[in-house]
Motif scaffolding. Structure first.
Motif, short mmCIF file in Angstrom:
data_model
loop_
_atom_site.label_atom_id
_atom_site.label_comp_id
_atom_site.label_asym_id
_atom_site.label_seq_id
_atom_site.Cartn_x
_atom_site.Cartn_y
_atom_site.Cartn_z
N ARG A 122 38.93 -2.13 37.23
CA ARG A 122 39.72 -1.37 38.21
C ARG A 122 39.72 -2.13 39.52
O ARG A 122 38.67 -2.57 39.99
CB ARG A 122 39.10 0.03 38.44
CG ARG A 122 39.11 0.90 37.19
CD ARG A 122 38.59 2.29 37.49
NE ARG A 122 38.32 2.99 36.24
CZ ARG A 122 37.80 4.22 36.17
NH1 ARG A 122 37.51 4.88 37.28
NH2 ARG A 122 37.58 4.79 35.00
N GLU A 124 39.34 -1.93 42.79
CA GLU A 124 38.85 -1.06 43.86
C GLU A 124 38.16 -1.93 44.90
O GLU A 124 37.91 -3.11 44.66
CB GLU A 124 37.84 -0.06 43.30
CG GLU A 124 38.38 0.76 42.16
CD GLU A 124 37.50 1.97 41.88
OE1 GLU A 124 37.49 2.86 42.75
OE2 GLU A 124 36.86 2.02 40.83
N ARG A 130 30.26 0.26 42.87
CA ARG A 130 31.71 0.24 42.63
C ARG A 130 32.16 -1.21 42.50
O ARG A 130 32.07 -1.98 43.45
CB ARG A 130 32.44 0.95 43.78
CG ARG A 130 33.88 1.30 43.46
CD ARG A 130 34.53 2.11 44.57
NE ARG A 130 34.01 3.47 44.69
CZ ARG A 130 34.28 4.45 43.84
NH1 ARG A 130 35.07 4.23 42.81
NH2 ARG A 130 33.77 5.64 44.01
N TYR A 131 32.58 -1.57 41.32
CA TYR A 131 32.92 -2.96 41.04
C TYR A 131 34.30 -3.03 40.41
O TYR A 131 34.88 -2.02 40.03
CB TYR A 131 31.87 -3.58 40.10
CG TYR A 131 30.48 -3.30 40.58
CD1 TYR A 131 29.97 -4.00 41.68
CD2 TYR A 131 29.71 -2.30 40.01
CE1 TYR A 131 28.71 -3.71 42.18
CE2 TYR A 131 28.44 -2.00 40.50
CZ TYR A 131 27.95 -2.70 41.59
OH TYR A 131 26.72 -2.41 42.09
N GLN A 136 31.13 0.83 30.96
CA GLN A 136 30.97 2.25 30.63
C GLN A 136 30.40 2.40 29.23
O GLN A 136 30.63 1.57 28.35
CB GLN A 136 32.33 2.97 30.67
CG GLN A 136 32.80 3.30 32.07
CD GLN A 136 34.08 4.13 32.06
OE1 GLN A 136 34.80 4.19 31.07
NE2 GLN A 136 34.37 4.77 33.18
N ARG A 267 38.22 16.17 38.62
CA ARG A 267 38.20 14.89 37.91
C ARG A 267 39.42 14.04 38.19
O ARG A 267 40.50 14.54 38.46
CB ARG A 267 38.05 15.07 36.39
CG ARG A 267 36.91 15.97 35.99
CD ARG A 267 35.63 15.23 35.68
NE ARG A 267 35.85 14.05 34.88
CZ ARG A 267 35.40 12.85 35.21
NH1 ARG A 267 34.70 12.68 36.31
NH2 ARG A 267 35.62 11.82 34.45
N THR A 289 28.13 9.86 41.44
CA THR A 289 28.49 10.38 40.13
C THR A 289 28.19 9.32 39.08
O THR A 289 28.79 8.26 39.08
CB THR A 289 29.99 10.74 40.09
OG1 THR A 289 30.26 11.66 41.14
CG2 THR A 289 30.36 11.39 38.76
P1 ATP Z 1 34.64 7.69 41.26
O1 ATP Z 1 34.99 9.06 41.74
O2 ATP Z 1 33.28 7.24 41.63
O3 ATP Z 1 35.72 6.68 41.55
P2 ATP Z 1 35.83 8.12 38.69
O4 ATP Z 1 36.12 9.57 38.65
O5 ATP Z 1 36.93 7.17 39.00
O6 ATP Z 1 34.58 7.82 39.64
P3 ATP Z 1 35.55 7.98 35.82
O7 ATP Z 1 36.91 7.43 35.59
O8 ATP Z 1 35.25 9.38 35.47
O9 ATP Z 1 35.13 7.69 37.34
O10 ATP Z 1 34.49 7.02 35.11
C1 ATP Z 1 33.23 7.49 34.63
C2 ATP Z 1 32.09 6.81 35.34
O11 ATP Z 1 32.28 5.41 35.42
C3 ATP Z 1 31.90 7.25 36.78
O12 ATP Z 1 31.20 8.44 36.86
C4 ATP Z 1 31.09 6.10 37.33
O13 ATP Z 1 29.71 6.24 36.99
C5 ATP Z 1 31.65 4.91 36.59
N1 ATP Z 1 32.62 4.18 37.42
C6 ATP Z 1 33.91 4.50 37.70
N2 ATP Z 1 34.50 3.58 38.46
C7 ATP Z 1 33.57 2.60 38.67
C8 ATP Z 1 33.55 1.36 39.37
N3 ATP Z 1 34.64 0.88 39.99
N4 ATP Z 1 32.41 0.63 39.39
C9 ATP Z 1 31.30 1.07 38.76
N5 ATP Z 1 31.25 2.23 38.08
C10 ATP Z 1 32.36 2.99 38.02
#
Ligand code: ATP
Ligand code: MG
Length: 439
Positions: A122, A124, A130-131, A136, A267, A289
């Motif tokens: 992603r 971001e 956050r990477y 996952q 979500r 989270t």
């Molecule tokens: P956030 O609100 O932190 O952006 P999200 O709702 O986008 O999370 P999900 O798509 O539900 O995240 O992904 C499930 C899990 O994957 C998250 O709870 C988090 O632990 C992890 N995750 C999501 N985005 C990232 C990221 N860019 N880097 C690291 N871990 C991530």
């Protein structure tokens, strides 16, 4: 004149921002987490499914929803130069897994419990937790409609935190009801936000007509009061949705899993209905989270399959490992090997290699001394390497030993004792020593 070789200093090439190497020092921690996760999936009868890292962009546009952060601005999409196909590095696992389940007709014989793991991408802003490439682990239970499976997948989460030694991970849940209930809530929500339009930030103004529910997910502090008093979806749920929600809560309670109802939990993805939940820690700052999921009954049909209920969750592995680190629940670093073999080149090297191979055949992890510069090294400097390797024993084969058909076996960790053993008995002697030490 400048030296031409110096003028052309070769630039090093760095990794891509937000995408990390897994270095040897951290490998054992990842292996530990992966091991615990595999045991967890086995304990609940979930089967492994692996999809490719690249999918047609449409998989995510349809599976995640156009009006989401991921599809709007976080995807690594590109055109295949050779055939013009629109492709995307997967930003999450569910849409691709469902694509595969449909394509391979996996629900033909009934429901399926599945799990996956791997890198996600992603775009971001990189920061702690956050990477741009992250990993996952996720589970999906496909074809089960009842609240029992919602409870099961949440129980799996609790068991996972327990198995990893993590305390203080709390559960928040909510129900998103069904499409009709959300539509009624949406009308009320749009009317409410329109009345307070001046207080909406830019993102929310845009979402007001595309995806107003997502305004509730906004992290903008200036909007929190407004969001707090907005109409609550829970108040719009009908009998069936409420019953499902209450049944999930009752099952959790019967298993002593505390949870907090968070009416604002919506979500990030578009496809959820009924139960949604997140596992949250206070120890990781803004990226608290560590896992989230819920029910997404409409998704399979929306992806072109035969309608079937579904639910699941996904966990961020980097965040969980970070939490394990800050809470001191990472396992002790393990030694790289059991035995380190020392020699003096020539015939002793040939013999040492043979002995090392025999040790490995017997299941004993063995590192051979190899001089970095190809030159012989003194036993003293080799012994330093043996110590640093974490090996419990050293097997030493010098010219003096070789003429007697012997090796020296040295205990590096406890007694420091050293004794001669016949070359043919080295494996047995090492096994005896290891068994003796663990008794
Ligand atoms: P956030 O609100 O932190 O952006 P999200 O709702 O986008 O999370 P999900 O798509 O539900 O995240 O992904 C499930 C899990 O994957 C998250 O709870 C988090 O632990 C992890 N995750 C999501 N985005 C990232 C990221 N860019 N880097 C690291 N871990 C991530
Ligand atoms: Mg996100």
């Amino acid at each position: 004149m400048t030296d031409p070789t110096k003028a052309q200093k070769i630039q090093k090439i760095n990794g891509v921002r937000g995408m990390n190497d897994l270095l040897p020092a951290d490998a054992a921690q990842w292996a530990h987490l992966e091991h615990v996760l595999r045991d967890l999936t086995r304990a609940y009868g979930y089967e492994y499914l692996r999809t490719p890292i690249v999918e047609a962009t449409a998989v995510f546009q349809r599976g995640i929803g156009e009006v989401t952060d991921i599809v709007e601005k976080e995807m690594y999409s590109f055109e295949d130069r050779l055939n013009g196909e629109q492709l995307t590095l997967r930003p999450e696992g569910t849409a691709a897994l469902v694509r595969s389940v449909i394509e391979n007709n996996l629900l033909y014989e009934g429901p399926k419990r599945l799990w996956y793991t791997g890198p996600m991408f992603r775009h971001e802003r990189p920061q702690r937790g956050r990477y741009r490439q992250f990993h996952q682990f996720g589970i999906e239970a496909l074809g089960f409609a009842g609240p029992d499976i919602d409870a099961e997948i949440i129980l799996m989460g609790q068991r996972l935190w327990d198995d990893l030694g993590l305390k203080g991970v709390r559960l928040e849940i909510n129900s998103l009801g069904q499409a009709k209930e959300r539509a009624e809530h949406r009308t009320a929500l749009v009317a409410y936000f329109e009345k307070h339009k001046a207080q909406l930030d830019e993102d929310s103004q845009r979402r007001l007509f595309t995806n107003p529910l997502r305004i509730l997910d906004s992290k903008n502090p200036a909007m929190q009061d407004l969001i707090e008093t907005a109409p609550k979806l829970l108040d719009f749920l009908g009998q069936e949705s409420l019953q499902h929600f209450e049944a999930v809560q009752a099952l959790l309670k019967a298993n002593n899993i505390p949870c907090r109802i968070n009416p604002r939990l919506v979500r990030g993805l578009d496809y959820y209905n009924l139960t949604v939940f997140e596992w949250i820690t206070d120890e990781l700052g803004a990226q608290g989270t560590i896992a989230g999921g819920g029910r997404y009954d409409p998704l399979i049909e929306r992806m072109g399959g035969k309608s079937a209920p579904a639910c699941g969750w996904a966990m961020g592995m980097e965040r969980v490992l970070e939490l394990m680190k800050v809470s001191g629940s990472l396992p002790e670093a393990q030694a790289q090997c059991d035995v380190f073999v020392l020699h003096q080149g020539g015939e002793t090297l040939t013999t040492a290699l043979i002995i090392a191979e025999r040790l490995r055949s017997a299941g004993i992890d063995t590192i051979m001394f190899c001089p970095p510069d190809g030159q012989l090294a003194s036993f003293k400097s080799q012994m330093k390497k043996a110590d640093a390797s974490g090996a419990a024993y050293a097997v030493i084969i010098g010219p003096d030993e070789l003429v007697k058909n012997e090796a020296q076996l040295k205990d590096l960790r406890t007694s420091g004792e050293q004794k001669a053993v016949a070359l043919n008995n080295v494996v047995e002697a090492v096994i005896d020593a290891i068994v003796g030490a663990t008794e």
